[in-house]
Design a protein around this motif. Structure first.
Motif, short mmCIF file in Angstrom:
data_model
loop_
_atom_site.label_atom_id
_atom_site.label_comp_id
_atom_site.label_asym_id
_atom_site.label_seq_id
_atom_site.Cartn_x
_atom_site.Cartn_y
_atom_site.Cartn_z
N TYR A 1 0.86 -1.19 0.00
CA TYR A 1 0.00 0.00 0.00
C TYR A 1 0.89 1.23 0.00
O TYR A 1 1.40 1.65 1.04
N THR A 55 1.01 4.22 2.58
CA THR A 55 1.40 4.02 3.98
C THR A 55 2.43 5.04 4.41
O THR A 55 3.47 5.20 3.78
N GLY A 91 -5.56 2.15 -4.11
CA GLY A 91 -4.89 0.86 -3.89
C GLY A 91 -5.57 -0.01 -2.86
O GLY A 91 -4.95 -0.90 -2.29
N ALA A 112 -6.51 0.65 0.16
CA ALA A 112 -6.25 1.02 1.57
C ALA A 112 -5.65 2.42 1.57
O ALA A 112 -4.88 2.76 0.67
#
Length: 187
Positions: free
Chosen positions: A105, A108, A184, A186
């Motif tokens: 992800y 992040t 994506g 998340a």
């Protein structure tokens, strides 16, 4: 609070100290229910992926997460044995592997990730996750289900559930949605 030291002179007018310092002191306070919320959860990771729970500090308090617990269906994990000050209106993500999470992800922010040795039990179909303070206060609890995901998805593997509104109850099924493919799956 902040302290500023300006120029200091003696009685003859000689400069003794000409420094300017600024210090910020943070005092963490005890949380009450709903100060910290479950904001996003990935309970059904892709193959090779990791589960995560994202928390949001919904208060104007600095809250120390030392000795707090994240509880799953049948066990719990200590979030940290060290001091972790959780600033007001910010996010923290708890996972077992920040590198894998970042690789899967791209959004992040590794600066907000708290790594634990392993996550509590978070079954892939339905379960619950509970945030418990060091004094045993249940700060938030989310009873999740894969049924909360969009019916338009072919697969929910690797798709997180995201909270829609902080002001709505955590266990309102209408307050959760599947993360978008545009981010994506998340955030």
């Amino acid at each position: 609070y902040q302290v500023q030291v300006e120029n200091v002179v003696d009685c003859s007018g000689n400069l003794i100290l000409a420094t300017e310092k600024e210090a910020t002191i943070v005092i963490a306070v005890e949380a009450i229910a709903q100060d910290i919320l479950v904001n996003e959860i990935l309970f059904d990771p892709r193959s090779g992926g990791v589960r995560f729970v994202e928390l949001y500090n919904n208060s104007n308090k600095y809250i120390n997460l030392k000795d707090w617990r994240l509880e799953g269906v049948s066990n719990d994990r200590i979030i940290s044995t060290a001091d972790i000050n959780f600033a007001p209106f910010t996010y923290k993500t708890i996972t077992s592997d920040a590198v894998i999470l970042k690789n899967q992800y791209a959004n992040t922010d590794v600066n907000t990730v708290i790594s634990v040795s392993s996550m509590p039990s978070l079954p892939s179909d339905q379960g619950s996750v509970v945030i418990v303070s060091k004094t045993g206060v249940e700060v938030d609890k989310f009873d999740y289900s894969e049924d909360y995901h969009s019916p338009l998805l072919n697969s929910v593997d690797g798709v997180s559930l995201e909270r829609i509104r902080f002001s709505a109850p955590t266990n309102d099924a209408n307050n959760w949605q599947s993360a978008s493919s545009q981010v994506g799956f998340a955030t």
